[in-house]
Design a protein around this motif. Structure first.
Motif, PDB file in Angstrom:
ATOM      1  N   ALA A  92       0.656  -0.814   0.208  1.00 39.83           N
ATOM      2  CA  ALA A  92      -0.164  -0.120  -0.109  1.00 39.83           C
ATOM      3  C   ALA A  92       0.940   1.477   0.298  1.00 39.83           C
ATOM      4  O   ALA A  92       0.520   1.846  -0.711  1.00 39.83           O
ATOM      5  N   GLU A  93       2.233   1.227   0.749  1.00 38.79           N
ATOM      6  CA  GLU A  93       2.939   2.490   0.803  1.00 38.79           C
ATOM      7  C   GLU A  93       3.607   2.795  -0.066  1.00 38.79           C
ATOM      8  O   GLU A  93       3.314   3.626  -1.083  1.00 38.79           O
ATOM      9  N   PHE A  94       3.799   1.833  -1.200  1.00 41.70           N
ATOM     10  CA  PHE A  94       4.806   1.673  -2.400  1.00 41.70           C
ATOM     11  C   PHE A  94       4.511   1.991  -3.363  1.00 41.70           C
ATOM     12  O   PHE A  94       4.847   3.042  -3.851  1.00 41.70           O
ATOM     13  N   SER A  95       2.781   2.018  -3.356  1.00 45.31           N
ATOM     14  CA  SER A  95       2.190   1.941  -4.217  1.00 45.31           C
ATOM     15  C   SER A  95       1.756   3.457  -4.577  1.00 45.31           C
ATOM     16  O   SER A  95       1.514   4.550  -5.272  1.00 45.31           O
ATOM     17  N   LYS A  96       0.977   3.689  -3.642  1.00 44.83           N
ATOM     18  CA  LYS A  96       1.233   5.968  -2.604  1.00 44.83           C
ATOM     19  C   LYS A  96       2.472   6.887  -3.041  1.00 44.83           C
ATOM     20  O   LYS A  96       1.824   7.427  -4.602  1.00 44.83           O
ATOM     21  N   LEU A  97       3.235   5.557  -2.982  1.00 43.08           N
ATOM     22  CA  LEU A  97       4.806   6.531  -3.024  1.00 43.08           C
ATOM     23  C   LEU A  97       4.610   6.535  -4.704  1.00 43.08           C
ATOM     24  O   LEU A  97       5.397   7.709  -5.632  1.00 43.08           O
ATOM     25  N   ILE A  98       4.767   5.439  -5.530  1.00 42.50           N
ATOM     26  CA  ILE A  98       4.792   5.153  -6.850  1.00 42.50           C
ATOM     27  C   ILE A  98       3.501   4.912  -7.486  1.00 42.50           C
ATOM     28  O   ILE A  98       3.202   3.435  -8.443  1.00 42.50           O
ATOM     29  N   PRO A  99       2.731   6.141  -8.134  1.00 44.16           N
ATOM     30  CA  PRO A  99       1.115   4.513  -8.585  1.00 44.16           C
ATOM     31  C   PRO A  99       1.141   3.763 -10.014  1.00 44.16           C
ATOM     32  O   PRO A  99       0.588   3.172 -10.029  1.00 44.16           O
ATOM     33  N   SER A 100       2.146   4.365 -10.605  1.00 44.11           N
ATOM     34  CA  SER A 100       2.386   4.149 -11.538  1.00 44.11           C
ATOM     35  C   SER A 100       3.212   2.641 -11.660  1.00 44.11           C
ATOM     36  O   SER A 100       2.757   1.868 -12.467  1.00 44.11           O
ATOM     37  N   LYS A 101       2.954   2.427  -9.993  1.00 46.37           N
ATOM     38  CA  LYS A 101       3.668   0.860 -10.321  1.00 46.37           C
ATOM     39  C   LYS A 101       3.249  -0.141  -9.068  1.00 46.37           C
ATOM     40  O   LYS A 101       3.760  -1.140  -8.642  1.00 46.37           O
ATOM     41  N   ALA A 102       1.693   0.350  -8.836  1.00 46.77           N
ATOM     42  CA  ALA A 102       1.178  -0.082  -7.847  1.00 46.77           C
ATOM     43  C   ALA A 102       0.729  -1.515  -8.481  1.00 46.77           C
ATOM     44  O   ALA A 102       1.081  -2.287  -7.509  1.00 46.77           O
ATOM     45  N   GLU A 103       0.307  -1.945  -9.281  1.00 50.65           N
ATOM     46  CA  GLU A 103       0.531  -3.378  -9.759  1.00 50.65           C
ATOM     47  C   GLU A 103       1.350  -4.454  -9.490  1.00 50.65           C
ATOM     48  O   GLU A 103       0.795  -5.771  -9.146  1.00 50.65           O
ATOM     49  N   GLN A 104       2.497  -3.431 -10.224  1.00 48.28           N
ATOM     50  CA  GLN A 104       3.728  -4.094 -10.578  1.00 48.28           C
ATOM     51  C   GLN A 104       3.810  -5.466  -8.439  1.00 48.28           C
ATOM     52  O   GLN A 104       4.030  -5.604  -8.312  1.00 48.28           O
ATOM     53  N   PHE A 105       4.006  -3.822  -8.345  1.00 42.47           N
ATOM     54  CA  PHE A 105       3.790  -4.049  -6.054  1.00 42.47           C
ATOM     55  C   PHE A 105       3.079  -4.879  -5.605  1.00 42.47           C
ATOM     56  O   PHE A 105       3.102  -5.928  -5.447  1.00 42.47           O
ATOM     57  N   HIS A 106       1.749  -4.591  -5.764  1.00 40.49           N
ATOM     58  CA  HIS A 106       0.550  -5.293  -5.435  1.00 40.49           C
ATOM     59  C   HIS A 106       0.984  -7.199  -6.390  1.00 40.49           C
ATOM     60  O   HIS A 106       0.488  -8.088  -5.610  1.00 40.49           O
ATOM     61  N   ASN A 107       1.462  -7.397  -7.336  1.00 38.23           N
ATOM     62  CA  ASN A 107       2.030  -9.077  -7.312  1.00 38.23           C
ATOM     63  C   ASN A 107       3.061  -9.225  -7.109  1.00 38.23           C
ATOM     64  O   ASN A 107       3.248 -10.618  -6.947  1.00 38.23           O
ATOM     65  N   ASN A 108       3.366  -8.136  -7.140  1.00 42.38           N
ATOM     66  CA  ASN A 108       5.350  -8.843  -6.013  1.00 42.38           C
ATOM     67  C   ASN A 108       4.434  -9.202  -4.692  1.00 42.38           C
ATOM     68  O   ASN A 108       5.053 -11.068  -3.836  1.00 42.38           O
ATOM     69  N   ALA A 109       3.483  -8.219  -4.491  1.00 43.30           N
ATOM     70  CA  ALA A 109       3.840  -9.122  -2.521  1.00 43.30           C
ATOM     71  C   ALA A 109       2.945  -9.899  -2.367  1.00 43.30           C
ATOM     72  O   ALA A 109       2.556 -11.059  -1.905  1.00 43.30           O
ATOM     73  N   THR A 110       1.791  -9.961  -3.770  1.00 43.55           N
ATOM     74  CA  THR A 110       0.896 -11.129  -3.779  1.00 43.55           C
ATOM     75  C   THR A 110       1.822 -12.711  -3.526  1.00 43.55           C
ATOM     76  O   THR A 110       1.271 -13.812  -2.603  1.00 43.55           O
ATOM     77  N   ALA A 111       2.384 -12.349  -4.479  1.00 34.73           N
ATOM     78  CA  ALA A 111       3.251 -13.705  -4.733  1.00 34.73           C
ATOM     79  C   ALA A 111       4.806 -14.025  -3.457  1.00 34.73           C
ATOM     80  O   ALA A 111       4.395 -14.629  -3.429  1.00 34.73           O
ATOM     81  N   TYR A 112       4.721 -12.794  -2.874  1.00 35.06           N
ATOM     82  CA  TYR A 112       5.627 -13.503  -1.483  1.00 35.06           C
ATOM     83  C   TYR A 112       5.191 -13.859  -0.633  1.00 35.06           C
ATOM     84  O   TYR A 112       5.075 -14.229   0.522  1.00 35.06           O
ATOM     85  N   ILE A 113       3.610 -13.166  -0.251  1.00 43.91           N
ATOM     86  CA  ILE A 113       2.693 -13.604   0.599  1.00 43.91           C
ATOM     87  C   ILE A 113       2.417 -15.188   0.711  1.00 43.91           C
ATOM     88  O   ILE A 113       1.692 -15.903   1.236  1.00 43.91           O
TER      89      ILE A 113
END
Length: 339
Positions: free
Chosen positions: A186-207
């Motif tokens: 959530a925090e990284f997505s706020k910081l760089i909204p254009s990369k939100a999807e990438q962050f979310h996919n990475n987080a999902t894989a790590y979880i």
């Protein structure tokens, strides 16, 4: 004469340019790709691992505490403070783990987003009521912690008014590591909204990897001959609690405490009474106490990694939160004679 003046003048100009370059505010540490990388400073190894997993190569993640250092004893020097000051985000463990961060955060530039990660996880009450006074209350405490662990609402309001009221080693509960990863997403997505999807996919894989590890712990520690985890420093409360083990430590939450002779004698008696065959000690701190108890009881002293930090050697051999937690599980299964 004119030539001399010219040379002197040229030298003065050069000195001024060098001075300006040297003393000018340094820009954020960036790499010139299609987009400059924002710097994220984190205080502990678990935060570093989760941040790397979520960010991938989109952010520059910087860990403040140097490898191999005991974070309990650490205090940043001016160079490290300057490094934090260049960050877009400063994320620290909280719950009293880094006393330096509490005072430092008020001196940082207002442009820096500061996150106390302990506000986003389920905390357990601090068990500093030592075993020399309350050894027989361990079972009662375990049940109280069971309720506390799931009581996320109440801890959030109070955690930061009572330093030391909560155990700060919360990353050893895999549910908390999952919450930390979701928070960083959530925090990284706020910081760089254009990369939100990438962050979310990475987080999902790590979880998904963390959930897999959680099920390995559940299965691996389901049937054990002995369910008492004895360690020199009270760093393993969350690990014990999440896996329904009894947690006994010789010293409290601070790794530089000295245990009393009475405490050591009581733990020696407990080890003998319960037939405990392994005393765990923490890798980055002095293991004299564990070795003494082991000698007196015939038990083995074995290193268990609380993941507060890792050594240079561990980094070089590509150790991660996941690999070290699996190694911890292996040692615990052997110590507790699990099937």
């Amino acid at each position: 004469m004119d030539t001399k003046r010219l040379i002197v003048f040229g030298g003065v100009i050069a000195a001024i340019v060098i001075g300006i370059t040297f003393f000018a505010p340094q820009p954020k540490k960036v790499e010139t790709t299609d987009e400059t990388k924002a710097v994220v400073s984190v205080s502990t190894f678990s935060l570093l691992e989760s941040a790397h997993a979520v960010a991938g190569d989109a952010l520059d993640i910087n860990m403040i505490v140097p490898l191999g250092n005991d974070p309990h004893m650490f205090s940043p020097n001016p160079t490290q403070v300057a490094e934090i000051s260049k960050s877009a985000l400063f994320i620290y463990n909280g719950a009293g783990f880094e006393m330096w961060a509490e005072s430092l955060k008020n001196t940082l530039p207002k442009t820096i987003e500061v996150i106390d990660m302990s506000q986003h996880v389920a905390l357990q009450k601090n068990e500093e009521e030592h075993h020399d006074e309350h050894a027989d209350e361990a079972d009662h405490d375990a049940h109280a912690h069971e309720a506390e662990h799931h009581d996320e609402e109440s801890h959030d309001e109070h955690a930061h008014h009572h330093h030391g009221a909560y155990d700060p080693h919360y990353w050893l509960d895999l549910d908390n590591m999952i919450k930390m990863t979701q928070t960083l997403d959530a925090e990284f997505s706020k910081l760089i909204p254009s990369k939100a999807e990438q962050f979310h996919n990475n987080a999902t894989a790590y979880i998904a990897e963390l959930q897999q590890l959680k099920s390995e712990y559940e299965t691996g520690l389901a049937e054990c001959k002995n369910r008492t985890l004895i360690s020199n420093h009270d760093a393993f409360g969350y690990l014990a609690h999440a896996n329904k083990l009894e947690n006994v430590s010789v010293i409290g939450l601070s790794s530089d405490e000295q245990p009393s002779a009475k405490t050591i004698a009581e733990i020696i008696a407990m080890v003998k009474e319960h037939g405990v065959k392994t005393i765990f000690f923490e890798e980055l701190i002095n293991d004299n106490v564990s070795q003494t108890i082991a000698r007196e009881t015939g038990a083995k002293a074995v290193a268990l990694q609380p993941l507060e930090n890792i050594s240079e050697d561990e980094l070089k051999s590509h150790q991660t939160y996941l690999t070290i937690m699996r190694e911890n599980l292996k040692k615990m299964r052997e110590a507790m004679e699990c099937r």
